[in-house]
Each structure stands twice: as C-alpha cells, then as structure tokens.
Scaffold this active site. Structure first.
Site, mmCIF file in Angstrom:
data_model
loop_
_atom_site.group_PDB
_atom_site.id
_atom_site.type_symbol
_atom_site.label_atom_id
_atom_site.label_comp_id
_atom_site.label_asym_id
_atom_site.label_seq_id
_atom_site.Cartn_x
_atom_site.Cartn_y
_atom_site.Cartn_z
ATOM 1 C CB SER A 218 -0.838 -0.059 1.194
ATOM 2 O OG SER A 218 -1.954 -0.007 1.224
ATOM 3 C CG ASP A 313 -6.747 -2.030 -3.326
ATOM 4 O OD1 ASP A 313 -7.167 -1.222 -3.335
ATOM 5 O OD2 ASP A 313 -5.241 -2.266 -3.243
ATOM 6 C CG HIS A 343 -6.012 -1.680 -0.104
ATOM 7 N ND1 HIS A 343 -4.841 -1.358 -0.618
ATOM 8 C CD2 HIS A 343 -5.285 -1.075 1.326
ATOM 9 C CE1 HIS A 343 -3.784 -0.289 -0.134
ATOM 10 N NE2 HIS A 343 -4.333 -0.578 0.830
#
Length: 374
Positions: A218, A313, A343
């Site tokens: 991320s 995501d 995610h």
C-alpha cells in the site's frame, strides 16, 4: 467435569458462529472484539468449510471477479467492530493495531529478531531485523502500509516474520516517519536513506549487498516504487528487486476501481482521501514523482519488479497501469492480480485459501530472486 482444549476451541467456534448469524448479539461481539488478543479469530477459521461459506453469505461478484469467501467472512466480522474516528489520528493508529491482532496468527519463531536503528533523511529511525533459521544472502528492506499515517513495526510484525521464514531471507522493517507530523515527502526521503543505509551495511547483517531488495504494501509499496526510481535518478545502488504490493501510486488521478470498490472492502474512498490529505496537506506536491511515482516521466532503467494488485481494491487500476507502464519502458515485470482478494491482504495471511496462496507466491519469488551465499 474436565474440559479439554478441543472443547474450549469448539465452544469459541460456536460462539463466533452464533454471533454472526444472530444480529441481536452483535453488541456482544463488538464488546468482545474491542479487547481482542492475538489469534482471536483462529477458531472461526477452524470451522468446516461449508459452515464458513454459509456464514460468509451469498457470493459477492463485481467486475467479473468473485470475492474470496473466507475474506468475505472476515469483512463481515470487521463490520461489527467500532469504526476508528477519522478525526483522531492516535485512535486510528490504535484501531489498525487492533485489527491486525485479530488476524495475526501465531508469531513465527525465528533465529533472531533484533531491534535497531537505521539512517533516515534527518536522523535515526527505528527498525526491526528478522533473521530466519535458514537464510540465503538476500535481504528485503520493507516499508509497512497504512496511508503514510497509520501502521508501524508491530502491525506488520507477523507478516515480516512469516515472509522471512518462508522466503528464507532476512527482512529489515523500517519505521519511517508518519504524517501529519511529517508530511510528504518526508516518508519518501526516509525510505531512500534507509534503503541505501541497508545496502551499505548488508554485510553486517550477513547479507550480500547485491541481493538487497526493496518492498512494501500500500503506502509502503508507494515508498518502495519511489526508492527504485530515485536510486536510478540519484545514481544510488539499485535494488535487486522492487516488491510493490497493491501500491498507492497516484495521488492526483482517479480510476474506475475507486468507484467500484469505494465502500465495504477494507480500504474505502473516505480512507483514501483522509490519508491523502494528511500526507499531502499541500496539494501542489501530489504530482511530484516522490509522492506519485506513476506520474514519473521516465521509467527506463528501473530494477525488476514484482507487482501485485487485488481484484476488490480501489487502488487496483493504478497498480495495473503502473505494471503496464514499466513493461512498456523495458523493465522486467511480474504482475500478479489476485482477483478474489482485497486491499490489505498481506496482513490476512493466516486466513486459508487465496490469502495464503498470495503469500506463498510472494515468498517463492523472493526466494528465487534473492538466492545467494548465506
């Protein structure tokens, strides 16, 4: 009357199951989860597959992808947790630590886990070195996710332990400075400094300087991409591999996946904006490649990349786009889209099925790429 471990485990499973199927007991589950300990959800995932599927509910299909049912069950449990108030950064950080405890699994026992400091852009940063019992000469410098605002060494401790163990490499997790206390591009400069320091000191860790990779998930994937780019531009030692796990790559543009998965899949649209505004309170810096590496003019000469995206995501499309752009620039790219995942799935590794498969694929790639003298 004696009670066996099996009886206790079975009782916990039935309790969790009953709470999920009885909405009137949601308040009890909220209270229990507010004080969770490591492995709190392990009994839930020890239930038979058929039971877990029923608890998860009807399959969720969006954009041609079907959500992994075990992950869908976790999302249902997460929905019963109190939300972290987005006005309070400290509480948001504590909330993430709580969620990670829910699914961390039993911490792997390694040969050594050492607390140390590494060089940052302006002083020393905390870090943690993971050394498995059997290790090659490879080292991964890892930057945790959390929108540049939340996350720390502890939220990703279980993941780093498992990755070091399964890949047979050393992992150096870096506690870079967070926003809003340290806005962009502080985290990026910290990451660049920490990576180059790790290369300089690789031999001290028992690693090979030519087998040092950079990676993150991320926001950490964003930092890893920035490190790879800036090592080329600043004539610094190149990573042996850049590992970008569902990375955030563009703080300016917007793509269809942001709308498709704006709610309900761990990272929400509101989260993205909250993180962005804390990390880049000055909108003028958002187009800088130090912040949005997808917007870099030239991607040639970058090290090999292992990029993962997730089917559910909101950041999926920008990750897909970056993988394509790197390939077009002649970079050696392995792009894996885990179509059934969301995610944040690296921290969900103890879940069975697709999350574990994604972890195994990553560990295998690191083992293959960073194999060298121990």
């Amino acid at each position: 009357m004696s009670v066996s471990v099996a009886d206790v485990t079975s009782g916990r499973q039935l309790l969790l199951a009953s709470l999920l199927v009885n909405p009137r007991l949601d308040s009890l589950l909220r209270g229990a989860l507010a004080a969770v300990q490591t492995n709190a959800l392990t009994p839930l995932y020890a239930l038979p597959v058929a039971v877990r599927r029923r608890l998860a509910g009807a399959p969720i299909q969006i954009d041609g992808n079907t959500l992994d049912p075990d992950l869908q069950l976790l999302l249902r449990v997460e929905g019963l947790l109190p939300n972290a108030p987005k006005s309070d950064v400290a509480k948001a950080r504590a909330h993430l630590r709580t969620l990670c405890k829910l699914v961390s699994g039993q911490p792997r026992e390694l040969q050594r886990v050492t607390e140390l400091t590494v060089r940052g852009a302006d002083g020393q940063l905390g870090a943690r070195l993971y050394v498995p019992r059997t290790a090659s000469g490879g080292l991964l410098v890892f930057f945790h996710g959390g929108g540049w605002v939340v996350g720390d060494l502890d939220t990703h401790d279980s993941f780093c332990r498992a990755l070091a163990d399964d890949a047979g490499i050393r992992v150096l997790s870096v506690d870079y400075r967070l926003a809003p206390e340290a806005p962009a591009p502080t985290a990026a400069e910290d990451a660049i400094a920490a990576f180059t320091w790790a290369v300089d000191h690789a031999v001290d860790f028992g690693a090979e300087p030519g087998l040092v990779a950079v990676g993150g998930d991320s926001a950490g994937g964003n930092l890893a991409a920035v490190v790879a780019q800036q090592c080329v531009r600043r004539d610094l030692p190149l990573p042996a591999l850049q590992v970008l796990l569902y990375p955030a790559l563009d703080l300016v543009g917007r793509r269809p996946s942001r709308d498709l998965f704006a709610e309900g899949f761990i990272l929400t649209e509101a989260d993205i904006l909250w993180y962005r505004d804390h990390y880049t309170p000055d909108p003028a810096v958002r187009s800088d490649p130090l912040v949005s590496p997808l917007l870099a003019d030239d991607l040639t000469g970058l090290p090999p990349a292992y990029i993962t995206t997730a089917g559910f995501d909101p950041l999926r499309d920008e990750g897909n786009e970056y993988a394509a752009a790197l390939k077009a620039a002649g970079v050696d790219v392995t792009h894996v889209c885990h179509t059934s995942l969301t995610h944040g799935h690296v921290n969900l590794r103890p879940l069975p099925g697709a999350t574990q498969d994604a972890h195994t694929a990553l560990a295998n790639r690191l083992r293959q790429t960073l194999t060298g003298p121990a």
